[in-house]
Scaffold this motif. Structure first.
Motif, PDB file in Angstrom:
ATOM      1  N   MET A   1       0.856  -1.169   0.000  1.00  0.00           N
ATOM      2  CA  MET A   1       0.000   0.000   0.000  1.00  0.00           C
ATOM      3  C   MET A   1       0.902   1.232   0.000  1.00  0.00           C
ATOM      4  N   LYS A   2       0.514   2.216  -0.805  1.00  0.00           N
ATOM      5  CA  LYS A   2       1.340   3.406  -0.925  1.00  0.00           C
ATOM      6  C   LYS A   2       1.345   4.208   0.373  1.00  0.00           C
ATOM      7  N   GLY A   3       2.497   4.793   0.654  1.00  0.00           N
ATOM      8  CA  GLY A   3       2.712   5.519   1.895  1.00  0.00           C
ATOM      9  C   GLY A   3       1.826   6.729   2.079  1.00  0.00           C
ATOM     10  N   ILE A   4       1.365   7.318   0.976  1.00  0.00           N
ATOM     11  CA  ILE A   4       0.502   8.495   1.110  1.00  0.00           C
ATOM     12  C   ILE A   4      -0.743   8.163   1.940  1.00  0.00           C
ATOM     13  N   ILE A   5      -1.220   6.930   1.848  1.00  0.00           N
ATOM     14  CA  ILE A   5      -2.384   6.525   2.633  1.00  0.00           C
ATOM     15  C   ILE A   5      -2.032   6.543   4.122  1.00  0.00           C
ATOM     16  N   PHE A   6      -0.833   6.085   4.459  1.00  0.00           N
ATOM     17  CA  PHE A   6      -0.392   6.084   5.855  1.00  0.00           C
ATOM     18  C   PHE A   6      -0.182   7.508   6.376  1.00  0.00           C
ATOM     19  N   THR A   7       0.475   8.349   5.579  1.00  0.00           N
ATOM     20  CA  THR A   7       0.728   9.714   6.052  1.00  0.00           C
ATOM     21  C   THR A   7      -0.581  10.484   6.204  1.00  0.00           C
ATOM     22  N   GLU A   8      -1.530  10.245   5.303  1.00  0.00           N
ATOM     23  CA  GLU A   8      -2.840  10.900   5.425  1.00  0.00           C
ATOM     24  C   GLU A   8      -3.578  10.402   6.675  1.00  0.00           C
ATOM     25  N   PHE A   9      -3.452   9.110   6.967  1.00  0.00           N
ATOM     26  CA  PHE A   9      -4.102   8.567   8.171  1.00  0.00           C
ATOM     27  C   PHE A   9      -3.510   9.197   9.421  1.00  0.00           C
ATOM     28  N   MET A  10      -2.191   9.309   9.481  1.00  0.00           N
ATOM     29  CA  MET A  10      -1.540   9.933  10.648  1.00  0.00           C
ATOM     30  C   MET A  10      -2.006  11.377  10.807  1.00  0.00           C
ATOM     31  N   ASP A  11      -2.094  12.095   9.698  1.00  0.00           N
ATOM     32  CA  ASP A  11      -2.567  13.484   9.749  1.00  0.00           C
ATOM     33  C   ASP A  11      -3.995  13.555  10.281  1.00  0.00           C
ATOM     34  N   LEU A  12      -4.846  12.646   9.837  1.00  0.00           N
ATOM     35  CA  LEU A  12      -6.236  12.630  10.294  1.00  0.00           C
ATOM     36  C   LEU A  12      -6.308  12.375  11.797  1.00  0.00           C
ATOM     37  N   VAL A  13      -5.567  11.388  12.272  1.00  0.00           N
ATOM     38  CA  VAL A  13      -5.586  11.070  13.708  1.00  0.00           C
ATOM     39  C   VAL A  13      -5.126  12.279  14.510  1.00  0.00           C
ATOM     40  N   GLU A  14      -4.065  12.918  14.058  1.00  0.00           N
ATOM     41  CA  GLU A  14      -3.567  14.087  14.787  1.00  0.00           C
ATOM     42  C   GLU A  14      -4.597  15.213  14.791  1.00  0.00           C
ATOM     43  N   LYS A  15      -5.235  15.478  13.646  1.00  0.00           N
ATOM     44  CA  LYS A  15      -6.231  16.558  13.563  1.00  0.00           C
ATOM     45  C   LYS A  15      -7.461  16.272  14.410  1.00  0.00           C
ATOM     46  N   LYS A  16      -7.958  15.017  14.351  1.00  0.00           N
ATOM     47  CA  LYS A  16      -9.212  14.673  15.036  1.00  0.00           C
ATOM     48  C   LYS A  16      -9.036  14.393  16.533  1.00  0.00           C
ATOM     49  N   PHE A  17      -7.881  13.802  16.895  1.00  0.00           N
ATOM     50  CA  PHE A  17      -7.724  13.339  18.268  1.00  0.00           C
ATOM     51  C   PHE A  17      -6.538  13.956  18.997  1.00  0.00           C
ATOM     52  N   GLY A  18      -5.645  14.617  18.283  1.00  0.00           N
ATOM     53  CA  GLY A  18      -4.508  15.284  18.902  1.00  0.00           C
ATOM     54  C   GLY A  18      -3.222  14.483  18.792  1.00  0.00           C
ATOM     55  N   LEU A  19      -2.110  15.202  18.959  1.00  0.00           N
ATOM     56  CA  LEU A  19      -0.787  14.597  18.841  1.00  0.00           C
ATOM     57  C   LEU A  19      -0.542  13.552  19.926  1.00  0.00           C
ATOM     58  N   ASP A  20      -1.023  13.806  21.141  1.00  0.00           N
ATOM     59  CA  ASP A  20      -0.844  12.831  22.216  1.00  0.00           C
ATOM     60  C   ASP A  20      -1.554  11.519  21.889  1.00  0.00           C
ATOM     61  N   ALA A  21      -2.747  11.613  21.323  1.00  0.00           N
ATOM     62  CA  ALA A  21      -3.495  10.404  20.942  1.00  0.00           C
ATOM     63  C   ALA A  21      -2.764   9.650  19.828  1.00  0.00           C
ATOM     64  N   LEU A  22      -2.176  10.372  18.879  1.00  0.00           N
ATOM     65  CA  LEU A  22      -1.402   9.723  17.811  1.00  0.00           C
ATOM     66  C   LEU A  22      -0.191   9.012  18.389  1.00  0.00           C
ATOM     67  N   ASP A  23       0.522   9.686  19.285  1.00  0.00           N
ATOM     68  CA  ASP A  23       1.687   9.058  19.924  1.00  0.00           C
ATOM     69  C   ASP A  23       1.288   7.801  20.681  1.00  0.00           C
ATOM     70  N   GLN A  24       0.181   7.873  21.408  1.00  0.00           N
ATOM     71  CA  GLN A  24      -0.293   6.707  22.164  1.00  0.00           C
ATOM     72  C   GLN A  24      -0.720   5.584  21.226  1.00  0.00           C
ATOM     73  N   LEU A  25      -1.372   5.942  20.130  1.00  0.00           N
ATOM     74  CA  LEU A  25      -1.783   4.961  19.135  1.00  0.00           C
ATOM     75  C   LEU A  25      -0.570   4.202  18.611  1.00  0.00           C
ATOM     76  N   LEU A  26       0.454   4.925  18.221  1.00  0.00           N
ATOM     77  CA  LEU A  26       1.657   4.292  17.680  1.00  0.00           C
ATOM     78  C   LEU A  26       2.328   3.409  18.725  1.00  0.00           C
ATOM     79  N   LEU A  27       2.388   3.886  19.948  1.00  0.00           N
ATOM     80  CA  LEU A  27       2.985   3.108  21.032  1.00  0.00           C
ATOM     81  C   LEU A  27       2.205   1.824  21.272  1.00  0.00           C
ATOM     82  N   ASP A  28       0.891   1.938  21.403  1.00  0.00           N
ATOM     83  CA  ASP A  28       0.044   0.770  21.682  1.00  0.00           C
ATOM     84  C   ASP A  28       0.039  -0.223  20.524  1.00  0.00           C
ATOM     85  N   ALA A  29       0.181   0.277  19.294  1.00  0.00           N
ATOM     86  CA  ALA A  29       0.172  -0.599  18.121  1.00  0.00           C
ATOM     87  C   ALA A  29       1.557  -1.173  17.826  1.00  0.00           C
ATOM     88  N   GLY A  30       2.571  -0.707  18.574  1.00  0.00           N
ATOM     89  CA  GLY A  30       3.929  -1.178  18.313  1.00  0.00           C
ATOM     90  C   GLY A  30       4.431  -0.740  16.955  1.00  0.00           C
TER      91      GLY A  30
END
Length: 180
Positions: A1-30
């Motif tokens: 899958m092309k990376g643009i989909i991943f970068t757009e998803f990260m941007d969405l999570v940060e916009k909708k839930f905040g940078l702390d939520a994105l950091d926690q998501l990445l940590l919890d998902a390993g």
């Protein structure tokens, strides 16, 4: 899958839930969260992120996929070449038809390893269409959101019906009708 989909998803999570939520998501998902828009990545990484975000937020994974599809449409549209046939479309039905005939063909030319979903058209006219979405990635709710984002782009109200053609979710029939 092309990376643009991943970068757009990260941007969405940060916009909708905040940078702390994105950091926690990445940590919890390993997941280290290191994606480039032009890279290629295993789609299971995105699935894992969506499932983990669902656990964190209590929002169903299908709804998160749908919202992602809605939000990413305009950015993907803006990334199209300015002189492409897609820029001449005047409706979501026209645009969806050209996704298979133009975007997926061009993606395969640029990235030979790419395996985009396929659209098999059953019927269509100026205001409605029926097509089967076939993808090994089982992300039909992202497709639903993309259709909704497309309709919003063209200022249309659409009625969309989804029906699984098989239990795996790899084959989903969409009925799309412009109603306003």
């Amino acid at each position: 899958m092309k990376g643009i989909i991943f970068t757009e998803f990260m941007d969405l999570v940060e916009k909708k839930f905040g940078l702390d939520a994105l950091d926690q998501l990445l940590l919890d998902a390993g997941d280290e969260g290191v994606y480039t828009s032009v890279g290629s990545y295993d789609h299971n990484n995105l699935v894992r992120l969506i499932v983990q975000l669902s656990k964190q937020t209590g929002i169903a994974a299908e709804e998160l996929q749908r919202v992602f599809g809605q939000s990413v449409f305009e950015n993907l549209y803006q990334s199209l070449p300015k002189k492409s046939h897609l820029q001449c479309c005047t409706s979501s039905v026209q645009f969806i038809r050209l996704v298979e005939d133009y975007i997926h063909v061009e993606v395969k030319k640029l990235y030979q390893e790419a395996n985009p979903p396929r659209f098999e058209f059953i019927s269509e006219n100026e205001t409605e269409m029926v097509f089967d979405y076939k993808s090994a990635r089982c992300m039909s709710h992202v497709c639903l959101g993309l259709i909704e984002g497309c309709a919003q782009h063209y200022g249309e109200v659409v009625d969309i019906v989804m029906h699984n053609n098989d239990k795996s979710g790899n084959d989903v029939r969409f009925k799309v009708a412009i109603v306003g």
